[in-house]
Design a protein around this motif. Structure first.
Motif, PDB file in Angstrom:
ATOM      1  N   LEU A  75     -23.702 -13.696   3.146  1.00  0.00           N
ATOM      2  CA  LEU A  75     -23.358 -12.323   2.748  1.00  0.00           C
ATOM      3  C   LEU A  75     -22.464 -11.984   1.666  1.00  0.00           C
ATOM      4  O   LEU A  75     -21.725 -13.178   1.021  1.00  0.00           O
ATOM      5  CB  LEU A  75     -22.358 -11.463   4.072  1.00  0.00           C
ATOM      6  CG  LEU A  75     -23.442 -10.963   5.229  1.00  0.00           C
ATOM      7  CD1 LEU A  75     -24.520 -11.975   5.718  1.00  0.00           C
ATOM      8  CD2 LEU A  75     -22.729 -10.163   6.101  1.00  0.00           C
ATOM      9  N   LYS A  76     -22.398 -10.907   1.069  1.00  0.00           N
ATOM     10  CA  LYS A  76     -21.682 -10.639  -0.109  1.00  0.00           C
ATOM     11  C   LYS A  76     -20.369  -9.811   0.230  1.00  0.00           C
ATOM     12  O   LYS A  76     -20.321  -8.795   0.534  1.00  0.00           O
ATOM     13  CB  LYS A  76     -22.518  -9.829  -1.308  1.00  0.00           C
ATOM     14  CG  LYS A  76     -22.194  -9.741  -2.482  1.00  0.00           C
ATOM     15  CD  LYS A  76     -22.933  -9.033  -3.499  1.00  0.00           C
ATOM     16  CE  LYS A  76     -22.321  -8.589  -4.873  1.00  0.00           C
ATOM     17  NZ  LYS A  76     -21.807  -9.823  -5.317  1.00  0.00           N
ATOM     18  N   ASN A  77     -19.179 -10.630  -0.599  1.00  0.00           N
ATOM     19  CA  ASN A  77     -18.036  -9.716  -0.316  1.00  0.00           C
ATOM     20  C   ASN A  77     -17.914  -8.663  -1.323  1.00  0.00           C
ATOM     21  O   ASN A  77     -18.345  -8.689  -2.586  1.00  0.00           O
ATOM     22  CB  ASN A  77     -17.043 -10.548  -0.858  1.00  0.00           C
ATOM     23  CG  ASN A  77     -16.892 -11.798   0.478  1.00  0.00           C
ATOM     24  OD1 ASN A  77     -17.044 -11.487   1.449  1.00  0.00           O
ATOM     25  ND2 ASN A  77     -16.313 -13.073   0.016  1.00  0.00           N
ATOM     26  N   LEU A  78     -17.582  -7.429  -0.846  1.00  0.00           N
ATOM     27  CA  LEU A  78     -17.712  -6.342  -1.712  1.00  0.00           C
ATOM     28  C   LEU A  78     -16.187  -5.641  -2.065  1.00  0.00           C
ATOM     29  O   LEU A  78     -16.020  -5.253  -3.311  1.00  0.00           O
ATOM     30  CB  LEU A  78     -18.537  -5.281  -1.116  1.00  0.00           C
ATOM     31  CG  LEU A  78     -20.015  -5.544  -0.860  1.00  0.00           C
ATOM     32  CD1 LEU A  78     -20.666  -4.865  -0.214  1.00  0.00           C
ATOM     33  CD2 LEU A  78     -20.597  -6.151  -2.207  1.00  0.00           C
ATOM     34  N   ILE A  79     -15.554  -5.289  -1.036  1.00  0.00           N
ATOM     35  CA  ILE A  79     -14.474  -4.371  -1.265  1.00  0.00           C
ATOM     36  C   ILE A  79     -13.310  -4.960  -0.031  1.00  0.00           C
ATOM     37  O   ILE A  79     -13.679  -5.312   0.927  1.00  0.00           O
ATOM     38  CB  ILE A  79     -14.716  -2.895  -0.765  1.00  0.00           C
ATOM     39  CG1 ILE A  79     -15.596  -2.413  -1.791  1.00  0.00           C
ATOM     40  CG2 ILE A  79     -13.325  -2.137  -0.832  1.00  0.00           C
ATOM     41  CD1 ILE A  79     -16.309  -0.789  -1.277  1.00  0.00           C
ATOM     42  N   ILE A  80     -12.053  -4.878  -0.580  1.00  0.00           N
ATOM     43  CA  ILE A  80     -10.962  -5.080   0.443  1.00  0.00           C
ATOM     44  C   ILE A  80     -10.317  -3.574   0.708  1.00  0.00           C
ATOM     45  O   ILE A  80      -9.694  -2.985  -0.518  1.00  0.00           O
ATOM     46  CB  ILE A  80     -10.078  -6.068   0.007  1.00  0.00           C
ATOM     47  CG1 ILE A  80     -10.631  -7.315  -0.168  1.00  0.00           C
ATOM     48  CG2 ILE A  80      -8.772  -6.183   1.152  1.00  0.00           C
ATOM     49  CD1 ILE A  80      -9.547  -8.630  -0.795  1.00  0.00           C
ATOM     50  N   MET A  81     -10.255  -3.041   1.761  1.00  0.00           N
ATOM     51  CA  MET A  81      -9.450  -1.814   1.891  1.00  0.00           C
ATOM     52  C   MET A  81      -8.141  -1.825   2.125  1.00  0.00           C
ATOM     53  O   MET A  81      -7.834  -2.541   3.358  1.00  0.00           O
ATOM     54  CB  MET A  81     -10.307  -0.831   3.064  1.00  0.00           C
ATOM     55  CG  MET A  81     -11.655  -0.502   2.799  1.00  0.00           C
ATOM     56  SD  MET A  81     -12.489   0.537   3.866  1.00  0.00           S
ATOM     57  CE  MET A  81     -14.103   0.369   3.415  1.00  0.00           C
ATOM     58  N   ILE A  82      -7.120  -1.624   1.372  1.00  0.00           N
ATOM     59  CA  ILE A  82      -5.829  -1.759   1.509  1.00  0.00           C
ATOM     60  C   ILE A  82      -5.012  -0.752   1.931  1.00  0.00           C
ATOM     61  O   ILE A  82      -5.321   0.515   1.611  1.00  0.00           O
ATOM     62  CB  ILE A  82      -5.216  -2.018  -0.116  1.00  0.00           C
ATOM     63  CG1 ILE A  82      -6.161  -3.006  -0.782  1.00  0.00           C
ATOM     64  CG2 ILE A  82      -3.858  -2.630   0.183  1.00  0.00           C
ATOM     65  CD1 ILE A  82      -6.356  -4.247  -0.106  1.00  0.00           C
ATOM     66  N   ASP A  83      -4.245  -0.771   3.064  1.00  0.00           N
ATOM     67  CA  ASP A  83      -3.385  -0.117   3.640  1.00  0.00           C
ATOM     68  C   ASP A  83      -1.933  -0.684   3.775  1.00  0.00           C
ATOM     69  O   ASP A  83      -1.687  -1.782   3.963  1.00  0.00           O
ATOM     70  CB  ASP A  83      -3.897   0.307   5.251  1.00  0.00           C
ATOM     71  CG  ASP A  83      -5.278   0.835   5.154  1.00  0.00           C
ATOM     72  OD1 ASP A  83      -5.374   2.117   4.411  1.00  0.00           O
ATOM     73  OD2 ASP A  83      -6.240   0.294   5.679  1.00  0.00           O
ATOM     74  N   GLY A  84      -0.613   0.172   3.987  1.00  0.00           N
ATOM     75  CA  GLY A  84       0.568  -0.273   4.154  1.00  0.00           C
ATOM     76  C   GLY A  84       1.040  -0.832   3.068  1.00  0.00           C
ATOM     77  O   GLY A  84       2.016  -1.779   3.332  1.00  0.00           O
ATOM     78  N   GLN A  85       0.840  -0.894   1.976  1.00  0.00           N
ATOM     79  CA  GLN A  85       1.377  -1.474   0.667  1.00  0.00           C
ATOM     80  C   GLN A  85       2.070  -0.527  -0.121  1.00  0.00           C
ATOM     81  O   GLN A  85       2.520  -0.980  -1.215  1.00  0.00           O
ATOM     82  CB  GLN A  85       0.385  -2.164  -0.066  1.00  0.00           C
ATOM     83  CG  GLN A  85      -0.476  -3.377   0.853  1.00  0.00           C
ATOM     84  CD  GLN A  85       0.566  -4.517   1.299  1.00  0.00           C
ATOM     85  OE1 GLN A  85       1.033  -5.191   0.585  1.00  0.00           O
ATOM     86  NE2 GLN A  85       0.708  -4.582   2.459  1.00  0.00           N
ATOM     87  N   GLY A  86       2.737   0.389   0.394  1.00  0.00           N
ATOM     88  CA  GLY A  86       3.335   1.494  -0.541  1.00  0.00           C
ATOM     89  C   GLY A  86       2.449   2.466  -1.046  1.00  0.00           C
ATOM     90  O   GLY A  86       1.315   2.662  -0.914  1.00  0.00           O
ATOM     91  N   ASP A  87       3.253   3.532  -1.533  1.00  0.00           N
ATOM     92  CA  ASP A  87       2.478   4.807  -1.890  1.00  0.00           C
ATOM     93  C   ASP A  87       2.263   4.972  -3.173  1.00  0.00           C
ATOM     94  O   ASP A  87       3.401   5.002  -4.107  1.00  0.00           O
ATOM     95  CB  ASP A  87       3.477   6.025  -1.233  1.00  0.00           C
ATOM     96  CG  ASP A  87       2.719   7.465  -1.639  1.00  0.00           C
ATOM     97  OD1 ASP A  87       1.648   7.453  -2.381  1.00  0.00           O
ATOM     98  OD2 ASP A  87       3.232   8.414  -1.000  1.00  0.00           O
ATOM     99  N   LEU A  88       1.085   4.711  -3.761  1.00  0.00           N
ATOM    100  CA  LEU A  88       0.810   4.849  -5.431  1.00  0.00           C
ATOM    101  C   LEU A  88       1.158   6.308  -5.768  1.00  0.00           C
ATOM    102  O   LEU A  88       1.006   6.348  -7.110  1.00  0.00           O
ATOM    103  CB  LEU A  88      -0.567   4.249  -5.513  1.00  0.00           C
ATOM    104  CG  LEU A  88      -0.918   2.850  -5.088  1.00  0.00           C
ATOM    105  CD1 LEU A  88      -2.270   2.672  -5.184  1.00  0.00           C
ATOM    106  CD2 LEU A  88      -0.238   2.123  -5.900  1.00  0.00           C
ATOM    107  N   ALA A  89       1.259   7.165  -4.916  1.00  0.00           N
ATOM    108  CA  ALA A  89       1.555   8.678  -5.562  1.00  0.00           C
ATOM    109  C   ALA A  89       2.530   9.159  -5.277  1.00  0.00           C
ATOM    110  O   ALA A  89       2.736  10.609  -5.431  1.00  0.00           O
ATOM    111  CB  ALA A  89       0.084   9.337  -5.237  1.00  0.00           C
ATOM    112  N   THR A  90       3.918   8.475  -4.822  1.00  0.00           N
ATOM    113  CA  THR A  90       4.963   9.070  -4.589  1.00  0.00           C
ATOM    114  C   THR A  90       5.646   9.516  -5.709  1.00  0.00           C
ATOM    115  O   THR A  90       5.296   8.994  -6.731  1.00  0.00           O
ATOM    116  CB  THR A  90       5.865   7.807  -3.927  1.00  0.00           C
ATOM    117  OG1 THR A  90       7.187   8.480  -3.496  1.00  0.00           O
ATOM    118  CG2 THR A  90       6.114   6.874  -4.848  1.00  0.00           C
ATOM    119  N   THR A  91       6.387  10.552  -5.377  1.00  0.00           N
ATOM    120  CA  THR A  91       7.392  11.230  -6.717  1.00  0.00           C
ATOM    121  C   THR A  91       8.552  10.322  -7.175  1.00  0.00           C
ATOM    122  O   THR A  91       8.830  10.624  -8.331  1.00  0.00           O
ATOM    123  CB  THR A  91       7.868  12.447  -6.320  1.00  0.00           C
ATOM    124  OG1 THR A  91       8.727  12.295  -4.966  1.00  0.00           O
ATOM    125  CG2 THR A  91       6.685  13.538  -5.722  1.00  0.00           C
TER     126      THR A  91
END
Length: 331
Positions: free
Chosen positions: A119-135
């Motif tokens: 099978l082919k590895n396509l994506i890693i879905m990342i959660d819990g690593q901080g807010d990329l859009a925080t103010t």
């Protein structure tokens, strides 16, 4: 009877027998030609099928399934591609403080299993690593850096993308500005690794497709795009959270997918429940797939079953079957 007369009769008999035999053979051959009718070849879908690991999160988190058996499971259900979910490996990685050794072990195990099952590895879905859009600019920078290890892991696994979340402010103008900055920083790092940074409509303003499309236009980088999800268009929930409580404001699914498709690096086929005919009860898969096809997309579509009435395996297979059936009816 004269000998010559007898010879004539014998010859005539041979000729008549030969003619009758030839006619029978001709009819026989004609009959065989009619029988040899080939069945029409069924048209293949315009896309390939991948499985989002979140579809088996209950098996992993509640039933104790080894997350590294993901490839084996996906193969047995007829999928070609794999979309990993980082939080399903959180227990072991967090215990090791996400060390280089722990991340290397994660990559090694995933690669061994995907190679073993073809099978082919396509994506890693990342959660819990901080807010990329925080103010908060400092926190945003830290969140960007927290994602670096996942970019590296994706590159080592041959994945084309990591999927990130954009939470941040509930004020649209602030959210757009901060999201653009966070994505630009991360995509710049990922560019040299040949990895895309993609955003799913995943709650809050990220589920406002017009605003997410605006972010993509302002980022303007080839390796930054979207992961349109057929569901997940809840913009506002009753308790103000991103997930969980009752949705009180929802963006139009079909308009949303149409607006996100020009930036799409992948597509997610969310499903919840099915009727007796095998159709999704909330989403018109034919309409959604037509939007995807009209954009010229022919990559992987990931099955992401998130229902409760069916078991995970049955829900996964129902979603897969619906995608194939619906695609066969498209223009």
């Amino acid at each position: 009877m004269k000998k010559s007369e007898l010879l004539k009769r014998v010859l005539l008999g041979v000729i008549v027998f030969s003619m009758i035999y030839s006619c029978k053979e001709a009819k026989k051959e004609e009959k065989q030609e009619v029988i040899e009718v080939k069945e029409p070849v069924k048209a293949k879908p315009f896309f390939k099928l991948s499985l989002a690991q979140w579809s088996i999160h209950k098996m992993i988190l509640e039933e104790g399934l080894d997350p590294y058996s993901f490839a084996e499971k996906a193969k047995s259900w007829g999928f070609e591609g794999l979309e990993y979910v980082s939080q399903l490996y959180k227990k072991e990685l967090e215990a090791a403080n996400y060390s280089k050794e722990a991340m290397a072990s994660f990559v090694k195990k995933c690669n061994e299993e995907s190679n073993k099952h073809g099978l082919k590895n396509l994506i890693i879905m990342i959660d819990g690593q901080g807010d990329l859009a925080t103010t908060n600019a400092k926190e945003r920078k830290l969140a960007v850096e927290n994602h670096y290890k996942w970019v590296d892991a994706a590159a080592a696994m041959g994945c084309h993308s990591i999927r990130v979340n954009l939470m941040g402010s509930k004020i649209a103008e602030e959210w757009v500005l901060n999201a653009v900055d966070g994505l630009k920083q991360l995509a710049t790092y990922a560019k040299d690794k040949h990895v895309n940074v993609i955003v799913e409509n995943h709650g809050g303003l990220s589920s406002n497709a017009s605003k997410l499309a605006e972010v993509m236009e302002k980022v303007g980088m080839d390796n930054c795009g979207t992961l349109p999800d057929f569901g997940n268009f809840c913009v506002k929930r009753k308790d103000g959270s991103y997930y969980g409580s009752e949705c009180i404001e929802e963006y139009d699914n079909y308009k949303g997918v149409e607006e996100l498709m020009p930036f799409a690096k992948a597509v997610s086929a969310k499903s919840y429940n099915f009727d007796e005919a095998g159709n999704e009860t909330k989403l018109d898969y034919g309409k959604l797939l037509q939007i995807v096809k009209n954009e010229g997309y022919n990559g992987f579509i990931g099955v992401e079953y998130e229902g409760h009435k069916m078991g995970e395996e049955d829900g996964i297979l129902a979603t897969k079957n619906l995608l194939i059936a619906a695609s066969a009816k498209l223009k």
